[in-house]
Write a protein that holds these residues in place. Sequence first.
Motif, PDB file in Angstrom:
ATOM      1  N   ASP A   1       0.818  -1.211   0.000  1.00  0.00           N
ATOM      2  CA  ASP A   1       0.000   0.000   0.000  1.00  0.00           C
ATOM      3  C   ASP A   1       0.855   1.266   0.000  1.00  0.00           C
ATOM      4  OD1 ASP A   1      -2.324  -1.469  -0.003  1.00  0.00           O
ATOM      5  OD2 ASP A   1      -2.618  -1.361   2.171  1.00  0.00           O
ATOM      6  N   ARG A   2       1.987   1.234   0.684  1.00  0.00           N
ATOM      7  CA  ARG A   2       2.788   2.456   0.787  1.00  0.00           C
ATOM      8  C   ARG A   2       3.418   2.874  -0.531  1.00  0.00           C
ATOM      9  NH1 ARG A   2       6.821  -1.052   3.248  1.00  0.00           N
ATOM     10  NH2 ARG A   2       8.851  -0.818   2.228  1.00  0.00           N
ATOM     11  N   HIS A   3       3.399   1.977  -1.518  1.00  0.00           N
ATOM     12  CA  HIS A   3       3.948   2.301  -2.832  1.00  0.00           C
ATOM     13  C   HIS A   3       2.856   2.582  -3.853  1.00  0.00           C
ATOM     14  CE1 HIS A   3       7.695  -0.159  -1.576  1.00  0.00           C
ATOM     15  NE2 HIS A   3       7.940   1.127  -1.420  1.00  0.00           N
ATOM     16  N   ALA A   4       1.644   2.760  -3.389  1.00  0.00           N
ATOM     17  CA  ALA A   4       0.524   2.914  -4.322  1.00  0.00           C
ATOM     18  C   ALA A   4       0.729   4.051  -5.307  1.00  0.00           C
ATOM     19  CB  ALA A   4      -0.773   3.134  -3.547  1.00  0.00           C
TER      20      ALA A   4
ATOM     21  N   ILE B   1       2.185  -5.330  -8.551  1.00  0.00           N
ATOM     22  CA  ILE B   1       2.118  -6.783  -8.553  1.00  0.00           C
ATOM     23  C   ILE B   1       1.055  -7.209  -7.560  1.00  0.00           C
ATOM     24  CG2 ILE B   1       4.469  -7.222  -9.359  1.00  0.00           C
ATOM     25  CD1 ILE B   1       5.278  -7.670  -6.439  1.00  0.00           C
ATOM     26  N   ARG B   2       0.543  -8.400  -7.750  1.00  0.00           N
ATOM     27  CA  ARG B   2      -0.561  -8.865  -6.917  1.00  0.00           C
ATOM     28  C   ARG B   2      -0.047  -9.663  -5.728  1.00  0.00           C
ATOM     29  NH1 ARG B   2      -4.101 -10.136 -12.316  1.00  0.00           N
ATOM     30  NH2 ARG B   2      -5.201  -8.150 -12.380  1.00  0.00           N
ATOM     31  N   ASN B   3       0.807  -9.009  -4.947  1.00  0.00           N
ATOM     32  CA  ASN B   3       1.207  -9.538  -3.646  1.00  0.00           C
ATOM     33  C   ASN B   3       1.479  -8.355  -2.731  1.00  0.00           C
ATOM     34  OD1 ASN B   3       2.694 -10.641  -1.359  1.00  0.00           O
ATOM     35  ND2 ASN B   3       2.649 -12.547  -2.537  1.00  0.00           N
ATOM     36  N   ARG B   4       0.664  -8.198  -1.701  1.00  0.00           N
ATOM     37  CA  ARG B   4       0.752  -7.014  -0.844  1.00  0.00           C
ATOM     38  C   ARG B   4       1.921  -7.066   0.125  1.00  0.00           C
ATOM     39  NH1 ARG B   4      -3.419 -10.237   0.687  1.00  0.00           N
ATOM     40  NH2 ARG B   4      -3.688 -10.827   2.882  1.00  0.00           N
ATOM     41  N   TYR B   5       2.689  -8.155   0.098  1.00  0.00           N
ATOM     42  CA  TYR B   5       3.833  -8.296   0.994  1.00  0.00           C
ATOM     43  C   TYR B   5       5.172  -8.194   0.267  1.00  0.00           C
ATOM     44  CZ  TYR B   5       0.258 -10.167   4.139  1.00  0.00           C
ATOM     45  OH  TYR B   5      -0.878 -10.339   4.913  1.00  0.00           O
ATOM     46  N   ALA B   6       5.191  -7.799  -0.981  1.00  0.00           N
ATOM     47  CA  ALA B   6       6.427  -7.824  -1.772  1.00  0.00           C
ATOM     48  C   ALA B   6       6.615  -6.534  -2.554  1.00  0.00           C
ATOM     49  CB  ALA B   6       6.420  -9.016  -2.734  1.00  0.00           C
ATOM     50  N   ALA B   7       7.894  -6.136  -2.690  1.00  0.00           N
ATOM     51  CA  ALA B   7       8.257  -4.980  -3.513  1.00  0.00           C
ATOM     52  C   ALA B   7       9.651  -5.187  -4.077  1.00  0.00           C
ATOM     53  CB  ALA B   7       8.212  -3.691  -2.705  1.00  0.00           C
TER      54      ALA B   7
END
Length: 254
Positions: free
Chosen positions: A166-169, A176-182
């Motif tokens: 979310d913080r990179h929205a 990408i479709r994983n809310r735990y990865a960047a």
Amino acid sequence: MSATPTPRVDVRRADGRYRTDIAWLDSKHSFSFGSHWSPDNTHHGLLLVNNDDVVRAGTGFETHPHRDMEIVTWVLAGSLVHQDSTGHSGVIYPGLAQRMSAGTGILHSEKNDSWRLGGERHTEPVHFVQMWVVPDEPGVTPGYEQLEIDDELLAGGLVPVASGMDRHADAAAIRIRNRYAALYAARLQPGQSVQLPEAPYLHLFVPRGAVTLEGSGALGTADAVRFTATGGQRVTATEPAEILVWEMHATVAG
């Protein structure tokens, strides 16, 4: 999300990777891939694939399927032509972020079609890193996204390339479709440095150049580091370098 594991910094040297070397492809695999299999080296955090590929001109990966995977491709030199069964096509080149969501199933091809933007003929190989992470949920609608971020890379810091956080929205180049990865990238000149994020799992890859990692020493081209329950170290270039960093707050079950 999984519980926080025991702190560890695991340096993996370039010459310790698996290798697929055939007429048209020279591919180095950081994790088990294809016929190269080890039950002790299947992933780190959410990252299942970190392939360092060189494809000869006029050749490439013919149409093949993927399912339930977020695939990010980062080109270092040359250009790669992508086509898929959803109707998307494009030319991927250095500084362009590209993501394909395989979801319920997708067919695609990736080729070095021996041409540059503008139609100029060439015979150079294409060099790229392809990375796969698992999605939050299986069975999503397949998708494709690409965006040029070359200008952002000129600043020399860690630039979000792809993220589901979310913080990179408003900052990440592609979602990408994983809310735990960047995924982050940085291009560094000698003496420039960046600070790694802190997370349960980090993966640092040096696709070209040389850097020093605070607390661990020198890293050369194609060296990698797997961080567990740690982070915050500084990475400093000792020659012109490019780095790719995965920040992950979960791991693959089992």
